[in-house]
Scaffold this active site. Structure first.
Site, short mmCIF file in Angstrom:
data_model
loop_
_atom_site.label_atom_id
_atom_site.label_comp_id
_atom_site.label_asym_id
_atom_site.label_seq_id
_atom_site.Cartn_x
_atom_site.Cartn_y
_atom_site.Cartn_z
N SER A 33 7.97 -3.79 0.42
CA SER A 33 6.43 -3.74 0.72
C SER A 33 5.99 -2.96 -0.62
O SER A 33 4.88 -3.19 -1.16
CB SER A 33 5.35 -3.84 1.80
OG SER A 33 6.18 -2.00 1.90
N HIS B 140 3.72 3.54 1.51
CA HIS B 140 2.36 3.33 0.45
C HIS B 140 1.98 3.86 -0.04
O HIS B 140 1.92 5.02 0.02
CB HIS B 140 1.76 2.27 2.35
CG HIS B 140 2.40 1.07 2.24
ND1 HIS B 140 1.92 0.31 3.07
CD2 HIS B 140 3.41 0.48 1.77
CE1 HIS B 140 2.29 -0.23 3.72
NE2 HIS B 140 3.65 -0.75 3.39
N ASP C 293 -3.79 -1.84 4.14
CA ASP C 293 -2.55 -1.55 5.56
C ASP C 293 -3.77 -1.45 7.29
O ASP C 293 -3.16 -0.71 7.57
CB ASP C 293 -1.72 -0.33 5.48
CG ASP C 293 -0.84 0.01 4.32
OD1 ASP C 293 -0.46 -1.23 3.73
OD2 ASP C 293 -0.58 0.68 4.00
#
Length: 178
Positions: free
Chosen positions: A55, A95, A121
């Site tokens: 990701s 992230h 998210d």
């Protein structure tokens, strides 16, 4: 199959065997002390993490080893890469901070997104949670070593491989005489 190590074990007297077991214990306790020391120095409950998904590509790839710090006095900023835990999930997520929201009372809330993901998210957060807070952060990425963590991923994906590696290491420590 060559089992020469069994001959080495048979030739050891009780004193040598106890010494080898104590040596093994010293190695394990040294590793734990180093980990706890890193936790104190970095301010993070997990000073080293492995990227488990794609990701964050192209910034980080699956298997990259990240070094984290989590000093509470450092403000979180947009663009920074954070590792956070979400209530109900055991595995932390790596992230990038996408948006900041400064509240009137001074608290900062923020939104994250994986570089390789199409949406933010909010779907990963706990039900009803729209923003993360500083308490959710495990650490902030300060450096990385590419692909070193792939061994960890292999050990998690193939438990028999993990037990084989650990057994080999344990046997080596117990029979190695130096």
């Amino acid at each position: 199959m060559n089992l020469d190590f069994l001959d080495d074990v048979k030739r050891m007297n009780k004193r040598q065997m106890v010494y080898q077991v104590l040596n093994f214990g010293m190695i394990v306790s040294s590793a734990l002390m180093i980990w706890k020391g890193l936790m104190v120095v970095t301010g993070s409950e997990s000073p080293i993490v492995v990227v488990l998904s794609g990701s964050m590509e192209p910034a980080f790839h699956r298997g990259d080893l990240l070094f984290l710090t989590n000093y509470q006095q450092d403000p979180i900023s947009v663009g920074e890469i954070v590792v956070f835990k979400v209530e109900g999930r055991d595995i932390p997520i790596v992230h990038r901070v996408l948006k900041l929201h400064q509240r009137v009372d001074g608290r900062v809330k923020f939104l994250t997104k994986g570089d390789n993901n199409a949406v933010d998210d909010r779907g990963l957060y706990a039900p009803g949670q729209l923003w993360l807070e500083k308490k959710d952060v495990v650490g902030r990425a300060r450096g990385f070593v590419p692909y070193v963590g792939i061994v960890t991923i292999l050990m998690n994906d193939y438990p028999k491989f993990k037990y084989a590696v650990l057994a080999c290491l344990g046997i080596f420590v117990l029979i190695h005489r130096e």
